[in-house]
Write a protein that holds these residues in place. Structure first.
Motif, PDB file in Angstrom:
ATOM      1  N   UNK A 133       0.865  -1.180   0.000  1.00 61.00           N
ATOM      2  CA  UNK A 133       0.000   0.000   0.000  1.00 61.00           C
ATOM      3  C   UNK A 133       0.901   1.229   0.000  1.00 61.00           C
ATOM      4  N   UNK A 134       0.875   1.965  -1.096  1.00 63.32           N
ATOM      5  CA  UNK A 134       1.765   3.125  -1.237  1.00 63.32           C
ATOM      6  C   UNK A 134       1.112   4.433  -0.811  1.00 63.32           C
ATOM      7  N   UNK A 135      -0.144   4.408  -0.396  1.00 66.18           N
ATOM      8  CA  UNK A 135      -0.861   5.626  -0.017  1.00 66.18           C
ATOM      9  C   UNK A 135      -0.212   6.258   1.206  1.00 66.18           C
ATOM     10  N   UNK A 136       0.112   7.543   1.111  1.00 62.82           N
ATOM     11  CA  UNK A 136       0.723   8.256   2.238  1.00 62.82           C
ATOM     12  C   UNK A 136      -0.263   9.190   2.929  1.00 62.82           C
ATOM     13  N   UNK A 137      -1.517   9.205   2.515  1.00 60.64           N
ATOM     14  CA  UNK A 137      -2.584   9.953   3.201  1.00 60.64           C
ATOM     15  C   UNK A 137      -2.231  11.440   3.348  1.00 60.64           C
ATOM     16  N   UNK A 138      -1.720  12.021   2.276  1.00 57.28           N
ATOM     17  CA  UNK A 138      -1.368  13.440   2.246  1.00 57.28           C
ATOM     18  C   UNK A 138      -0.235  13.776   3.225  1.00 57.28           C
ATOM     19  N   UNK A 139       0.607  12.798   3.494  1.00 56.35           N
ATOM     20  CA  UNK A 139       1.814  13.046   4.281  1.00 56.35           C
ATOM     21  C   UNK A 139       3.007  12.962   3.337  1.00 56.35           C
ATOM     22  N   UNK A 140       4.070  13.726   3.615  1.00 62.31           N
ATOM     23  CA  UNK A 140       5.129  13.920   2.632  1.00 62.31           C
ATOM     24  C   UNK A 140       6.279  12.938   2.750  1.00 62.31           C
ATOM     25  N   UNK A 141       6.468  12.288   3.882  1.00 60.88           N
ATOM     26  CA  UNK A 141       7.595  11.382   4.121  1.00 60.88           C
ATOM     27  C   UNK A 141       8.943  12.069   3.873  1.00 60.88           C
ATOM     28  N   UNK A 142       8.978  13.378   4.154  1.00 61.02           N
ATOM     29  CA  UNK A 142      10.220  14.170   4.053  1.00 61.02           C
ATOM     30  C   UNK A 142      10.831  14.109   2.657  1.00 61.02           C
ATOM     31  N   UNK A 143       9.981  14.154   1.660  1.00 63.72           N
ATOM     32  CA  UNK A 143      10.449  14.028   0.275  1.00 63.72           C
ATOM     33  C   UNK A 143      11.386  15.159  -0.111  1.00 63.72           C
ATOM     34  N   UNK A 156      -7.815   9.739  12.359  1.00 66.44           N
ATOM     35  CA  UNK A 156      -8.821  10.775  12.107  1.00 66.44           C
ATOM     36  C   UNK A 156      -8.232  11.978  11.390  1.00 66.44           C
ATOM     37  N   UNK A 157      -6.933  12.150  11.490  1.00 71.83           N
ATOM     38  CA  UNK A 157      -6.295  13.302  10.858  1.00 71.83           C
ATOM     39  C   UNK A 157      -5.860  13.010   9.418  1.00 71.83           C
ATOM     40  N   UNK A 158      -5.880  11.776   9.013  1.00 70.31           N
ATOM     41  CA  UNK A 158      -5.365  11.400   7.708  1.00 70.31           C
ATOM     42  C   UNK A 158      -6.386  11.651   6.616  1.00 70.31           C
ATOM     43  N   UNK A 159      -5.902  11.953   5.417  1.00 71.98           N
ATOM     44  CA  UNK A 159      -6.771  12.149   4.260  1.00 71.98           C
ATOM     45  C   UNK A 159      -7.156  10.778   3.711  1.00 71.98           C
ATOM     46  N   UNK A 160      -8.203  10.208   4.297  1.00 76.38           N
ATOM     47  CA  UNK A 160      -8.586   8.851   3.930  1.00 76.38           C
ATOM     48  C   UNK A 160     -10.094   8.699   4.048  1.00 76.38           C
ATOM     49  N   UNK A 161     -10.654   7.880   3.163  1.00 81.32           N
ATOM     50  CA  UNK A 161     -12.081   7.541   3.234  1.00 81.32           C
ATOM     51  C   UNK A 161     -12.296   6.189   3.892  1.00 81.32           C
ATOM     52  N   UNK A 162     -11.224   5.569   4.346  1.00 81.66           N
ATOM     53  CA  UNK A 162     -11.329   4.256   4.959  1.00 81.66           C
ATOM     54  C   UNK A 162     -11.854   4.370   6.381  1.00 81.66           C
ATOM     55  N   UNK A 163     -12.650   3.413   6.804  1.00 78.62           N
ATOM     56  CA  UNK A 163     -13.091   3.405   8.195  1.00 78.62           C
ATOM     57  C   UNK A 163     -11.919   3.106   9.120  1.00 78.62           C
ATOM     58  N   UNK A 164     -12.076   3.353  10.406  1.00 77.18           N
ATOM     59  CA  UNK A 164     -10.964   3.110  11.335  1.00 77.18           C
ATOM     60  C   UNK A 164     -10.554   1.642  11.337  1.00 77.18           C
ATOM     61  N   UNK A 165      -9.269   1.422  11.435  1.00 78.94           N
ATOM     62  CA  UNK A 165      -8.717   0.077  11.449  1.00 78.94           C
ATOM     63  C   UNK A 165      -7.756  -0.068  12.629  1.00 78.94           C
TER      64      UNK A 165
END
Length: 767
Positions: A180-190, A283-292
């Protein structure tokens, strides 16, 4: 009646003019009047709203649902002072979460559950100084003493994840299966350079050594973990230098492998800090997935995965030690077949080393690889791959026509040829699935290049194989078509063999599928013999021409002799491998057919299926293949059941076939890497052959056991008088006195050879 504005705000229920009333009892009473299945629909309450309403306050679907007394956001203070043992515990837990991400779980359930990681990434840092847990902290004296160690580690971890994520996304992989390559609108210090991060890690190591208040063992443990992050960044960065010495590229991986052993021993010093990790951060992540829930393997399990990851990283660098294309294919196929399977990061790294920017191994063009492959398989010292023909510009010159047709051939096959290597960099299930599609392409490819062969026959004035050699039926060589056909046959065999490994076939289907594998392998051996006939003709002609050579003809050199001998060596090992496969498959087919005759293997109940439909399903990948032609269901059934062959003869056939396969594998196991075309992968190749040999020996034992049991049962039945004069014994009624145990895939000697184990049972006969 006044219409309410649908965009108006909700009423303030705390207003003095609003009287709230409990309608629970009234609602329950009204619902009680409905019969099961009856719905009440309001035209202003849509299906979307109703489904959304079902998710509200459901903790499995609503990330904002709070338990009694629970706060919405995580209240952990990232600026709190931590004990050295606690910092060690957080780092070790981050290691486990990092491995969970490598195993295919999303960042939202792994690393992004860390409060420290979240505080580094939000808001997005643009410089190394902005990447801090507390952006509003005062001068360094007021910060916790050892927090700089954790900060440096987390920054190095995020940059390493950035390398991994970009590497995986650049190559072929399947997100729903591998990663899963999704970073949820986080930059990973790119945007932060690896040089700045490496300097930060080194500075943290230096500062840590100046602190005397920390126990030496814990200080050493923290230092090793920082060193691990530096080595990982260096390994990821160096992996792009494909022209460098492969042994030098191994050094960071070797370093990490050594560090990991020390880290494993130091884990007992760590003190967990579970409150530093929380699923509330989802809850802060840019995701449509339910909590896991958070996914965290144990440290022991993570250690095992990291150990294999680093060893795989060491091993794949040997792919840059190019010998020839067949050894390269052996390297990739045997590496991917490892158990446990290499992680997706290593497999995408292998893809990058192979053909990043369409340059094979960083040094070779695709043309060089294809021509080298052709020279080994079908065209040693052939004019079709003579590079000097490219310089001929006269259109009517046969050399110009040959070069033009070969360029068309290369453009036609290049993508499909590289796809074979790319396919073997996927997971095992995807390898088989993709091969099923790829053989359709190679079937069409074979027909297309046969037309090129025919044009080259005219340009080169090729002659058919002379009748006096006894091979007049072979006709013209058709080398390009033969090359494509051989690769197609190999892929068809791989599909069937992977079916055994992946447990696709049920026990009562094994006899039929082993017969089909025998059919394919025999076809490959026969095709190899055909290629050998033309290669030997060309070799003999070249030697004769050398004895009567004129000035105009190029001399027959020692290099050409070696090229011919290399081609003959490849044909020999191909035919030996095909013969061993067909003998072994034939033996297992006869063995399973005999077991079915004794009712020791029975098909499971299939109320909705039939044998013809199941045959169509199993043979669906091969249905449209022109050559080899797919047998009809009647022919397949007759060849598998062999109704005209007695069981005694069937077992003798099985004994001879398995014995022949054993001799073949013994011969293969004694051959050097240059003759088996397994350079740089000979250990894995010979290990595979040894496992096949063990399986063949086990099959021989099973056949002998069944033979003895059958003979004893026949003698007992005759002695007991179960058979009248002139009557025959019904084999299905015999009490053989054995039971069959079919090992699941992965539990036998070899995943492709499912050898049944026959266990004697107490006889039910009474004297």
């Amino acid at each position: 009646m006044h219409q309410l504005d649908p965009l108006s705000p909700a009423p303030d229920i705390s207003h003095p003019g609003v009287v709230a009333s409990d309608i629970t009892k009234k609602f329950a009473s009204a619902v009680g009047t409905l019969v099961p299945g009856e719905l009440v629909k309001d035209e202003h309450f849509t299906l979307f709203e109703s489904v959304a309403a079902l998710e509200i306050m459901d903790s499995k679907m609503d990330s904002g649902a709070l338990a009694q007394g629970e706060s919405l956001d995580e209240e952990y203070d990232v600026s709190r002072d931590l004990l050295p043992e606690e910092i060690l515990g957080i780092i070790d837990q981050l290691l486990c979460l990092e491995m969970a991400w490598h195993l295919g779980y999303p960042l939202s359930q792994t690393l992004f559950t860390s409060v420290y990681i979240e505080s580094l990434m939000k808001p997005r840092p643009n410089t190394i100084d902005e990447a801090d847990f507390d952006r509003h902290a005062q001068d360094g004296e007021k910060q916790p003493k050892l927090l700089f160690v954790l900060r440096a580690y987390c920054i190095g971890l995020l940059k390493g994840c950035c390398f991994v994520n970009e590497q995986v996304k650049d190559e072929l992989y399947y997100e729903e299966e591998d990663f899963v390559s999704n970073t949820y609108d986080r930059c990973l210090l790119y945007d932060i350079s690896v040089e700045h991060i490496t300097s930060l890690l080194q500075k943290a190591r230096n500062d840590l050594r100046t602190i005397n208040t920390v126990a030496k063992d814990i200080s050493a443990a923290l230092d090793l973990r920082l060193e691990l992050r530096m080595a990982f960044l260096r390994a990821s960065d160096l992996s792009t230098l494909r022209k460098a010495n492969p042994d030098s590229l191994k050094m960071p991986w070797i370093q990490m492998s050594g560090l990991l052993e020390h880290i494993n021993k130091q884990h007992s010093l760590a003190k967990p800090v579970p409150e530093a990790f929380s699923t509330k951060l989802q809850r802060r992540l840019a995701s449509t997935m339910p909590p896991r829930p958070m996914v965290q393997p144990s440290f022991e399990e993570s250690y095992g995965h990291f150990k294999r990851l680093f060893q795989d990283g060491i091993d794949i660098m040997d792919v840059l030690k190019y010998a020839e294309p067949q050894s390269l294919l052996t390297f990739v196929s045997t590496f991917q077949a490892r158990k446990p399977q290499p992680l997706v990061y290593v497999r995408t790294l292998l893809q990058s080393l192979l053909f990043k920017e369409m340059v094979v191994l960083g040094n070779y063009s695709i043309r060089q690889i294809i021509d080298h492959d052709l020279s080994i398989v079908v065209l040693p010292c052939a004019p079709q791959i003579d590079p000097s023909f490219d310089r001929i510009e006269l259109p009517m010159d046969p050399r110009h026509q040959t070069a033009a047709q070969m360029e068309i051939f290369r453009q036609r096959v290049a993508e499909h040829y590289l796809d074979i290597f790319r396919i073997f960099c996927q997971n095992r299930c995807r390898v088989r699935r993709t091969l099923c599609h790829n053989i359709q392409e190679w079937d069409g490819l074979q027909a297309d290049v046969e037309e090129i062969d025919q044009l080259l026959q005219i340009a080169l004035d090729e002659k058919p194989l002379p009748a006096e050699e006894g091979n007049s039926s072979l006709g013209y060589a058709l080398p390009l078509s033969s090359w494509a056909y051989l690769y197609k046959l190999r892929q068809m065999e791989w599909i069937v063999q992977l079916g055994f490994e992946l447990d696709i076939y049920q026990t009562d289907e094994l006899a039929g599928m082993y017969w089909y594998l025998n059919y394919l392998a025999k076809t490959r051996a026969q095709h190899g013999d055909r290629i050998k006939s033309f290669t030997m003709r060309n070799l003999n002609e070249a030697r004769l021409d050398n004895k009567a050579s004129s000035v105009q003809q190029p001399p027959y050199t020692l290099a050409k002799e070696r090229e011919y001998l290399q081609s003959l060596a490849y044909i020999r090992v191909t035919m030996l491998d095909a013969a061993s496969t067909w003998e072994f498959a034939d033996g297992l087919c006869c063995l399973y057919t005999a077991l079915q005759r004794f009712n020791l293997i029975s098909p499971p109940p299939r109320p909705y299926g039939s044998d013809p439909l199941r045959y169509d399903l199993r043979m669906k990948p091969f249905r449209t293949i022109a050559l080899p032609q797919l047998p009809s269901y009647a022919d397949f059934t007759r060849a598998t059941a062999q109704p005209d062959v007695s069981t005694a003869d069937l077992l003798r056939y099985a004994e001879n076939a398995v014995g022949g396969a054993r001799k073949g594998y013994e011969a293969l196991g004694k051959m050097p890497d240059t003759q088996t075309f397994s350079v740089n992968a000979h250990d894995r190749w010979t290990g595979n052959v040894r496992n096949c040999l063990k399986a063949a020996i086990a099959a021989g034992v099973a056949v002998s056991t069944l033979q003895r049991a059958y003979e004893a049962a026949m003698a007992a039945a005759s002695k007991k008088g179960d058979v009248g004069a002139g009557a025959q014994i019904k084999e299905e009624d015999l009490e053989i006195g054995v039971k069959v145990e079919v090992p699941p895939p992965g539990k036998g000697y070899h995943n492709w050879w499912i050898v049944p184990k026959l266990v004697a049972t107490p006889s039910t006969h009474r004297g």
